[in-house]
Design a protein around this motif. Structure first.
Motif, short mmCIF file in Angstrom:
data_model
loop_
_atom_site.label_atom_id
_atom_site.label_comp_id
_atom_site.label_asym_id
_atom_site.label_seq_id
_atom_site.Cartn_x
_atom_site.Cartn_y
_atom_site.Cartn_z
N MET A 175 0.83 -1.21 0.00
CA MET A 175 0.00 0.00 0.00
C MET A 175 0.87 1.26 0.00
SD MET A 175 -2.82 1.59 -0.12
CE MET A 175 -4.25 0.65 0.29
N MET A 176 1.93 1.26 0.79
CA MET A 176 2.81 2.43 0.88
C MET A 176 3.48 2.73 -0.47
SD MET A 176 6.14 3.01 3.31
CE MET A 176 7.10 1.78 2.45
N THR A 177 3.92 1.69 -1.18
CA THR A 177 4.69 1.92 -2.41
C THR A 177 3.83 2.03 -3.66
OG1 THR A 177 5.11 -0.45 -2.66
CG2 THR A 177 6.77 0.85 -1.51
N THR A 178 2.64 1.40 -3.65
CA THR A 178 1.80 1.43 -4.85
C THR A 178 0.58 2.31 -4.70
OG1 THR A 178 0.38 -0.45 -4.28
CG2 THR A 178 2.47 -0.94 -5.41
N GLY A 179 0.14 2.53 -3.46
CA GLY A 179 -1.12 3.25 -3.24
C GLY A 179 -2.32 2.36 -3.53
N GLN A 180 -2.09 1.06 -3.69
CA GLN A 180 -3.15 0.12 -4.05
C GLN A 180 -3.08 -1.09 -3.13
OE1 GLN A 180 -2.04 -0.50 -8.14
NE2 GLN A 180 -2.58 1.58 -8.73
N VAL A 181 -4.18 -1.85 -3.06
CA VAL A 181 -4.23 -3.00 -2.18
C VAL A 181 -3.85 -4.28 -2.92
CG1 VAL A 181 -6.00 -2.00 -0.66
CG2 VAL A 181 -6.70 -3.40 -2.62
N ILE A 182 -3.30 -5.22 -2.18
CA ILE A 182 -3.00 -6.54 -2.74
C ILE A 182 -4.29 -7.11 -3.32
CG2 ILE A 182 -2.40 -8.92 -2.13
CD1 ILE A 182 -0.40 -7.79 -0.13
N GLY A 183 -4.17 -7.70 -4.49
CA GLY A 183 -5.34 -8.23 -5.18
C GLY A 183 -5.92 -7.25 -6.19
N GLY A 184 -5.36 -6.05 -6.23
CA GLY A 184 -5.83 -5.05 -7.17
C GLY A 184 -4.72 -4.15 -7.68
N VAL A 185 -3.46 -4.53 -7.44
CA VAL A 185 -2.32 -3.68 -7.82
C VAL A 185 -2.19 -3.64 -9.34
CG1 VAL A 185 0.19 -3.38 -7.70
CG2 VAL A 185 -1.08 -4.10 -5.67
N ALA A 186 -2.31 -2.45 -9.87
CA ALA A 186 -2.17 -2.23 -11.32
C ALA A 186 -0.70 -2.11 -11.69
CB ALA A 186 -2.91 -0.96 -11.72
N PRO A 187 -0.38 -2.30 -12.95
CA PRO A 187 1.01 -2.11 -13.38
C PRO A 187 1.41 -0.64 -13.44
CG PRO A 187 -0.36 -2.82 -15.23
CD PRO A 187 -1.22 -2.85 -14.01
N VAL A 188 0.45 0.27 -13.34
CA VAL A 188 0.68 1.72 -13.39
C VAL A 188 -0.13 2.38 -12.28
CG1 VAL A 188 1.15 1.74 -15.87
CG2 VAL A 188 -1.19 2.10 -15.05
N GLY A 189 0.13 3.68 -12.09
CA GLY A 189 -0.67 4.44 -11.14
C GLY A 189 -0.10 4.52 -9.74
N HIS A 190 1.18 4.25 -9.60
CA HIS A 190 1.83 4.29 -8.30
C HIS A 190 2.36 5.69 -8.03
CE1 HIS A 190 2.73 0.17 -10.13
NE2 HIS A 190 1.61 0.07 -9.45
N PRO A 191 2.53 6.04 -6.76
CA PRO A 191 3.05 7.39 -6.46
C PRO A 191 4.40 7.68 -7.10
CG PRO A 191 2.26 6.31 -4.46
CD PRO A 191 2.22 5.29 -5.55
N ASP A 192 5.27 6.68 -7.18
CA ASP A 192 6.58 6.82 -7.82
C ASP A 192 6.77 5.64 -8.76
OD1 ASP A 192 7.60 9.14 -6.35
OD2 ASP A 192 7.60 7.80 -4.61
N HIS A 193 7.65 5.81 -9.73
CA HIS A 193 7.95 4.71 -10.66
C HIS A 193 8.50 3.52 -9.88
CE1 HIS A 193 9.21 2.50 -14.18
NE2 HIS A 193 10.37 2.32 -13.58
N ILE A 194 8.03 2.33 -10.20
CA ILE A 194 8.53 1.10 -9.58
C ILE A 194 9.18 0.26 -10.67
CG2 ILE A 194 7.89 -1.05 -8.40
CD1 ILE A 194 5.57 0.47 -7.11
N GLU A 195 10.41 -0.16 -10.43
CA GLU A 195 11.07 -1.05 -11.37
C GLU A 195 10.17 -2.26 -11.59
OE1 GLU A 195 15.19 -3.62 -11.95
OE2 GLU A 195 14.80 -2.68 -10.01
N THR A 196 10.00 -2.63 -12.86
CA THR A 196 9.05 -3.69 -13.21
C THR A 196 9.69 -4.74 -14.09
OG1 THR A 196 7.24 -2.09 -13.08
CG2 THR A 196 6.79 -4.14 -14.25
N ILE A 197 9.41 -5.99 -13.76
CA ILE A 197 9.80 -7.15 -14.56
C ILE A 197 8.51 -7.71 -15.15
CG2 ILE A 197 10.79 -9.48 -14.50
CD1 ILE A 197 12.81 -7.23 -13.77
N VAL A 198 8.52 -8.03 -16.43
CA VAL A 198 7.34 -8.62 -17.09
C VAL A 198 7.69 -10.03 -17.54
CG1 VAL A 198 5.64 -8.38 -18.94
CG2 VAL A 198 6.56 -6.33 -17.83
N ASP A 199 6.97 -10.98 -17.01
CA ASP A 199 7.18 -12.40 -17.29
C ASP A 199 7.03 -12.68 -18.79
OD1 ASP A 199 7.19 -15.19 -17.30
OD2 ASP A 199 5.52 -15.38 -15.87
N THR A 200 8.06 -13.26 -19.40
CA THR A 200 8.02 -13.56 -20.83
C THR A 200 6.94 -14.59 -21.18
OG1 THR A 200 9.81 -15.17 -20.53
CG2 THR A 200 10.42 -12.95 -21.28
#
Length: 175
Positions: free
Chosen positions: A112-137
């Motif tokens: 919640m602190m890093t994404t502003g969203q709850v587990i089970g609904g975390v979007a890949p975008v829309g976070h307060p700050d950019h979060i390094e992201t890995i996308v499963d091939t």
């Protein structure tokens, strides 16, 4: 399953679906998706989509076509791994590929602190700050994948390529 295209295109929305689409987190994700020219629209589900199996059942897709958003702690910072719902992240494998310290699955408060969203609904975008992201091939195997939109009852369709583009993500075999 109804979306935000407008009532004339999708039929009448229930009060619950309106409430979900009007949720501040979902509105934020919708605005970012529009700004990034994502073709798919956010849909509000009657059912929960907290798990890949629930999301797949609600969307009528294979469980592997659901992009789970998992937040980890890596060297004290958040790391978002968008993984296929068909398998689990091999934490050791990801650590080796990244060449970093241990990965720890984040607790709900950190999510919640890093994404502003709850587990089970975390979007890949829309976070307060950019979060390094890995996308499963493994997600590249599906022409359409479904990702959370900031709420456990909200999803949007996208593609592997689009998910990489909108997150500035790094493709990686994570299983």
């Amino acid at each position: 399953m109804l979306g935000d295209k407008g009532e004339d295109e999708v039929g009448e929305l229930t009060e619950e679906q309106r409430r979900i689409l009007d949720n501040p987190r979902v509105r934020n994700v919708r605005a970012i998706l529009r700004d990034k020219r994502v073709a798919g629209r956010v849909v509000a589900l009657h059912e929960s989509a907290r798990t890949a199996a629930e999301a797949a059942a609600a969307c009528g897709c294979e469980v592997g076509a659901v992009a789970n958003s998992l937040i980890f702690r890596c060297d004290g910072r958040p790391l978002l791994i968008m993984t296929s719902g068909a398998h689990h992240v091999d934490v050791r494998k990801v650590q080796v590929q990244l060449g970093r310290g241990r990965l720890h699955r984040a607790d709900p408060d950190f999510v919640m602190m890093t994404t502003g969203q709850v587990i089970g609904g975390v979007a890949p975008v829309g976070h307060p700050d950019h979060i390094e992201t890995i996308v499963d091939t493994a997600l590249a195997e599906y022409p359409t994948i479904w990702a959370d939109a900031g709420h456990p009852h909200a999803l949007f369709p996208t593609t592997f390529e689009e998910l990489i583009r909108i997150t500035s993500g790094t493709p990686m075999d994570v299983a």
